[in-house]
Design an enzyme around this catalytic site. Sequence first.
Site, PDB file in Angstrom:
ATOM      1  N   ASN A  43       0.874  -1.174   0.000  1.00  0.00           N
ATOM      2  CA  ASN A  43       0.000   0.000   0.000  1.00  0.00           C
ATOM      3  C   ASN A  43       0.907   1.217   0.000  1.00  0.00           C
ATOM      4  O   ASN A  43       1.488   1.559   1.033  1.00  0.00           O
ATOM      5  CB  ASN A  43      -0.903  -0.025   1.244  1.00  0.00           C
ATOM      6  N   SER A  47       3.577  -2.433  10.094  1.00  0.00           N
ATOM      7  CA  SER A  47       5.031  -2.505  10.279  1.00  0.00           C
ATOM      8  C   SER A  47       5.641  -3.849   9.866  1.00  0.00           C
ATOM      9  O   SER A  47       6.556  -4.347  10.520  1.00  0.00           O
ATOM     10  CB  SER A  47       5.403  -2.158  11.729  1.00  0.00           C
ATOM     11  N   HIS A  80      -9.528   1.019   4.861  1.00  0.00           N
ATOM     12  CA  HIS A  80      -8.250   1.241   5.541  1.00  0.00           C
ATOM     13  C   HIS A  80      -8.454   2.179   6.740  1.00  0.00           C
ATOM     14  O   HIS A  80      -9.244   3.124   6.669  1.00  0.00           O
ATOM     15  CB  HIS A  80      -7.214   1.825   4.572  1.00  0.00           C
ATOM     16  N   GLY A 111       2.558   2.033  10.797  1.00  0.00           N
ATOM     17  CA  GLY A 111       3.500   3.143  10.698  1.00  0.00           C
ATOM     18  C   GLY A 111       4.189   3.479  12.011  1.00  0.00           C
ATOM     19  O   GLY A 111       4.826   4.521  12.139  1.00  0.00           O
ATOM     20  N   GLU A 139      -5.274  -5.235  10.217  1.00  0.00           N
ATOM     21  CA  GLU A 139      -4.250  -4.223  10.459  1.00  0.00           C
ATOM     22  C   GLU A 139      -4.518  -3.544  11.791  1.00  0.00           C
ATOM     23  O   GLU A 139      -5.295  -2.575  11.850  1.00  0.00           O
ATOM     24  CB  GLU A 139      -4.271  -3.172   9.346  1.00  0.00           C
ATOM     25  N   LYS A 147       0.117   4.211  -0.288  1.00  0.00           N
ATOM     26  CA  LYS A 147      -0.531   5.390   0.311  1.00  0.00           C
ATOM     27  C   LYS A 147      -0.268   6.614  -0.585  1.00  0.00           C
ATOM     28  O   LYS A 147      -0.236   6.471  -1.796  1.00  0.00           O
ATOM     29  CB  LYS A 147      -0.074   5.577   1.752  1.00  0.00           C
ATOM     30  N   GLU A 182      -6.798   4.550   7.834  1.00  0.00           N
ATOM     31  CA  GLU A 182      -6.571   5.974   7.553  1.00  0.00           C
ATOM     32  C   GLU A 182      -7.799   6.606   6.912  1.00  0.00           C
ATOM     33  O   GLU A 182      -8.108   7.770   7.172  1.00  0.00           O
ATOM     34  CB  GLU A 182      -5.320   6.136   6.668  1.00  0.00           C
TER      35      GLU A 182
HETATM   36  P1  13P Z   1       3.094   0.191   7.602  1.00  0.00           P
HETATM   37  O1  13P Z   1       3.606  -1.071   6.967  1.00  0.00           O
HETATM   38  O2  13P Z   1       3.832   1.416   7.144  1.00  0.00           O
HETATM   39  O3  13P Z   1       2.982   0.066   9.093  1.00  0.00           O
HETATM   40  O4  13P Z   1       1.589   0.408   7.048  1.00  0.00           O
HETATM   41  C1  13P Z   1       0.699  -0.651   7.103  1.00  0.00           C
HETATM   42  C2  13P Z   1      -0.512  -0.279   6.344  1.00  0.00           C
HETATM   43  O5  13P Z   1      -1.261   0.611   6.736  1.00  0.00           O
HETATM   44  C3  13P Z   1      -0.778  -0.993   5.091  1.00  0.00           C
HETATM   45  O6  13P Z   1      -2.047  -0.703   4.613  1.00  0.00           O
END
Ligand code: 13P
Length: 253
Positions: free
Chosen positions: A13, A217, A99, A177, A171, A15, A101
Amino acid sequence: MSTPTNRRIVAGNWKMNTTPTEGAALAQGVIEQAGSPSGKVIFGVPAIQLVKIKEIVAGANGYFVAAQNMHEADKGAYTGEHSAAMLADAGVDYVILGHSERREYNGEDDSLIHEKIIKALDHGIMPIYCCGEKLDIREANNQEMVVGKQIERALSSLSEEQMSKVVIAYEPVWAIGTGKTASPQQAQDMHAFIRRMISDAFGSGVAENVSILYGGSVKPANAEELFGMADVDGGLVGGASLDAESFAAIIKA
Ligand code: 13P
């Protein structure tokens, strides 16, 4: 590796990272370094890059492209949005929905996400449905209740056939992150719980084939151990998917 190949998926992803030029180089770099994958590899890319990355993956076995969002309406006056028909016509294979976010910054909830899932499926796009609890929920040991409700609201009214096209990504929000990863056992426990829910709602045939990915992560250093757990079928990778070498290492884990 215990995961059956038909369930194995490693998805990146990106982002809101990478320009079109950078994204094309990243996808090509990953394909060069990881070669023919076991299972599937998916690039979840910014909308402006979908057409280009689709061209790149079309020439590589086992590689696919995902959008990071999609509007629930067929079309109309929704400035800045993308419909399922647009994504399907561009050759998009998957769409990441729900997601954390988008839940956090765009106020998306499971009833809206459910609408989007149905719309994507109607257009032959496979949803990657994201669920996961926040830190306070984990600290209170209520994660199964919260994730169970997310799954129930977003997925339980699908038909068996629709559900067989859905990928689930667990997740935990506290691991996204943050550099903090769920332990392999924490991931396994939740994935087994989710698979049991899918089995109860849709039958063991659907449950045995659904891919349940872990996200939060994931890095080359922890991917092999996480993916080695019986119900962890691969990963949804943020930060570490932005570097060809590290994403290729995760694909090979
Ligand atoms: P990270 O791998 O940066 O923690 O992000 C995970 C994520 O949100 C994948 O959709």
